[in-house]
Design a protein around this motif. Structure first.
Motif, short mmCIF file in Angstrom:
data_model
loop_
_atom_site.label_atom_id
_atom_site.label_comp_id
_atom_site.label_asym_id
_atom_site.label_seq_id
_atom_site.Cartn_x
_atom_site.Cartn_y
_atom_site.Cartn_z
N ASP A 78 -4.96 -1.19 12.00
CA ASP A 78 -4.45 -2.55 11.91
C ASP A 78 -4.60 -3.05 10.48
O ASP A 78 -5.32 -2.43 9.68
CB ASP A 78 -5.10 -3.48 12.95
N ALA A 79 -3.91 -4.13 10.18
CA ALA A 79 -3.84 -4.58 8.79
C ALA A 79 -5.22 -4.78 8.18
O ALA A 79 -5.43 -4.49 6.99
CB ALA A 79 -3.02 -5.87 8.71
N ASP A 80 -6.19 -5.22 9.00
CA ASP A 80 -7.53 -5.51 8.47
C ASP A 80 -8.25 -4.28 7.94
O ASP A 80 -9.21 -4.40 7.17
CB ASP A 80 -8.40 -6.14 9.58
N SER A 81 -7.82 -3.09 8.36
CA SER A 81 -8.53 -1.89 7.90
C SER A 81 -8.00 -1.37 6.55
O SER A 81 -8.54 -0.41 6.01
CB SER A 81 -8.48 -0.80 8.96
N ILE A 82 -6.93 -1.99 6.03
CA ILE A 82 -6.38 -1.52 4.75
C ILE A 82 -7.26 -2.03 3.60
O ILE A 82 -7.64 -3.20 3.56
CB ILE A 82 -4.92 -2.00 4.59
N ASP A 83 -7.58 -1.13 2.67
CA ASP A 83 -8.48 -1.49 1.56
C ASP A 83 -7.75 -2.02 0.34
O ASP A 83 -8.32 -2.77 -0.45
CB ASP A 83 -9.30 -0.26 1.15
N ALA A 84 -6.50 -1.56 0.12
CA ALA A 84 -5.80 -1.99 -1.10
C ALA A 84 -4.30 -1.72 -0.93
O ALA A 84 -3.89 -0.94 -0.06
CB ALA A 84 -6.31 -1.22 -2.32
N VAL A 85 -3.51 -2.38 -1.78
CA VAL A 85 -2.05 -2.21 -1.73
C VAL A 85 -1.58 -1.68 -3.08
O VAL A 85 -2.04 -2.14 -4.13
CB VAL A 85 -1.34 -3.55 -1.42
N ALA A 86 -0.67 -0.70 -3.05
CA ALA A 86 -0.04 -0.20 -4.28
C ALA A 86 1.46 -0.42 -4.13
O ALA A 86 2.02 -0.09 -3.09
CB ALA A 86 -0.34 1.29 -4.47
#
Ligand code: KG4
Ligand code: ZN
Length: 358
Positions: A69-77
């Motif tokens: 889910d979105a909350d588990s994403i650490d960073a965006v490239a």
């Protein structure tokens, strides 16, 4: 570390979730090829509107497909450039909003650097120094990479990109769009020795590429031999198949000869061939031959990762994030973003008033 990659520089809306820089958990690509096909090329305004309509669903699908889910994403490239401004802005704005909303870091990535990282998923780790030939519809560059994150442009195209030449020649022959795959298919049963094309000579002796003369030579051959372009649904005859094979042979020869000569001078430990044109089997075979003569490995991306995708953007972004780099909310699209931060020769070349794009 889970990185969400976002790519929207041209005609693919793409999102991917990549773990620790080299494990793809999901890679979603919405291709706009059918939308642009009637025009024989990408229409920028249509591309931006379509990115806008698709991006949210593509990102949501990438997250769901990864089982996260979105909350588990650490960073965006996100791809910052080069590319079409309206198209890039959709991805950049989405990435900024997404990262801001979740309070996580994000980083802008050069699309061409993304293509370099497209080989990290299915090959052994890249050993440096490396030499990377990046050939796509918009770019044809040979980079020397002395260490991770450092790039020197060795060769650039003085006019058309290699993929662009494939697209234009396919259009002339009535083969359809995009040109690379249809030329390759027609060339498979053609004779590459039938039409002789001379190799472009660069007058200042630099190891650059040039494909517009070849395109003109193909046009002349079509005219002088009264070759009729195909109509819809028609299969190419011998003349067109031979011409396609001869053209492909000339492009591949120019690319691989330059890469091999440069490798002899610079002694790289790894060769990389990536970008949309790296789908071409003929190019892969020629590059593999050069690599074995040189005694170094050559890495290609899988087909899925050769054309534009977001997994390669996440992988390149991961390398930046690991070095502590972050973008801030002032980041915007950069249509002409360059990839060159080592022994940059631009100012020396500019002083000679070069007429080509550096
Ligand atoms: O990397 P890419 O998807 O988009 C850009 O960043 O430009 O590359 C698209 C280009 C097109 O010009 C297409 O004709 C070319 O890659 N291409 C090929 C092949 N498949 C795609 N060129 C030669 N042979 C192929 N099999
Ligand atoms: Zn590309």
């Amino acid at each position: 570390m889970l990185v969400l990659g976002i790519e929207s520089s041209c005609d693919e809306t793409a999102a991917a979730i990549v773990r620790d820089g080299n494990l793809i958990l999901s890679s979603e690509i919405y291709s706009q090829i059918d939308l642009h096909r009637p025009y024989g090329g990408v229409v920028p305004e249509l591309a931006s509107r379509e990115h806008l309509a698709r991006i949210r669903a593509v990102v949501e699908r990438a997250i769901a497909e990864a089982g996260k889910d979105a909350d588990s994403i650490d960073a965006v490239a996100v791809t910052q450039g080069p590319g079409l401004v309206g198209a890039l802005l959709v991805g950049v704005s989405f990435a900024k909003a997404f990262a801001f909303g979740l309070g996580i870091p994000f980083v802008g990535v050069n699309h061409i650097e993304g293509h370099v990282y497209s080989v990290v998923f299915d090959n052994p780790p890249i050993e440096f120094p490396a030499l990377a030939l990046i050939v796509s519809g918009g770019h044809t560059n040979l980079f020397f990479i002395p260490e991770e994150g450092k790039y020197k442009v060795i060769s650039r195209t003085r006019d058309d990109a290699a993929g662009e030449a494939f697209d234009k020649v396919a259009k002339m022959l009535g083969l359809g769009y995009p040109g690379g795959p249809v030329i390759e298919k027609a060339a498979r049963s053609g004779d590459a020795s039938k039409v002789k094309f001379s190799r472009a000579k660069i007058s200042d002796g630099r190891p650059d590429f040039s494909f517009s003369g070849l395109k003109t030579a193909v046009a002349r051959h079509i005219r002088e031999n009264s070759i009729v372009p195909l109509g819809p649904g028609e299969e190419p005859g011998r003349e067109i198949r031979d011409l396609a094979a001869s053209f492909q042979h000339a492009v591949v020869g120019s690319l691989v000869t330059t890469m091999e000569k440069t490798a002899v001078d610079l002694n790289p430990k790894t060769l990389i061939v990536a970008g949309g044109v790296a789908c071409n089997q003929n190019l892969r075979e020629a590059a593999t031959g050069a690599a074995s003569r040189l005694g170094v490995p050559v890495y290609f991306p899988t087909r899925h990762l050769s054309t534009d995708n977001a997994a390669m953007i996440a992988a390149a972004g991961h390398a930046h994030l690991m070095r502590g780099e972050r973008s801030d909310l002032s980041l915007t699209a950069d249509v002409t973003l360059r990839l060159q931060n080592f022994e940059n020769e631009d100012s020396r070349l500019r002083s000679k008033r070069v007429r080509y794009r550096l």
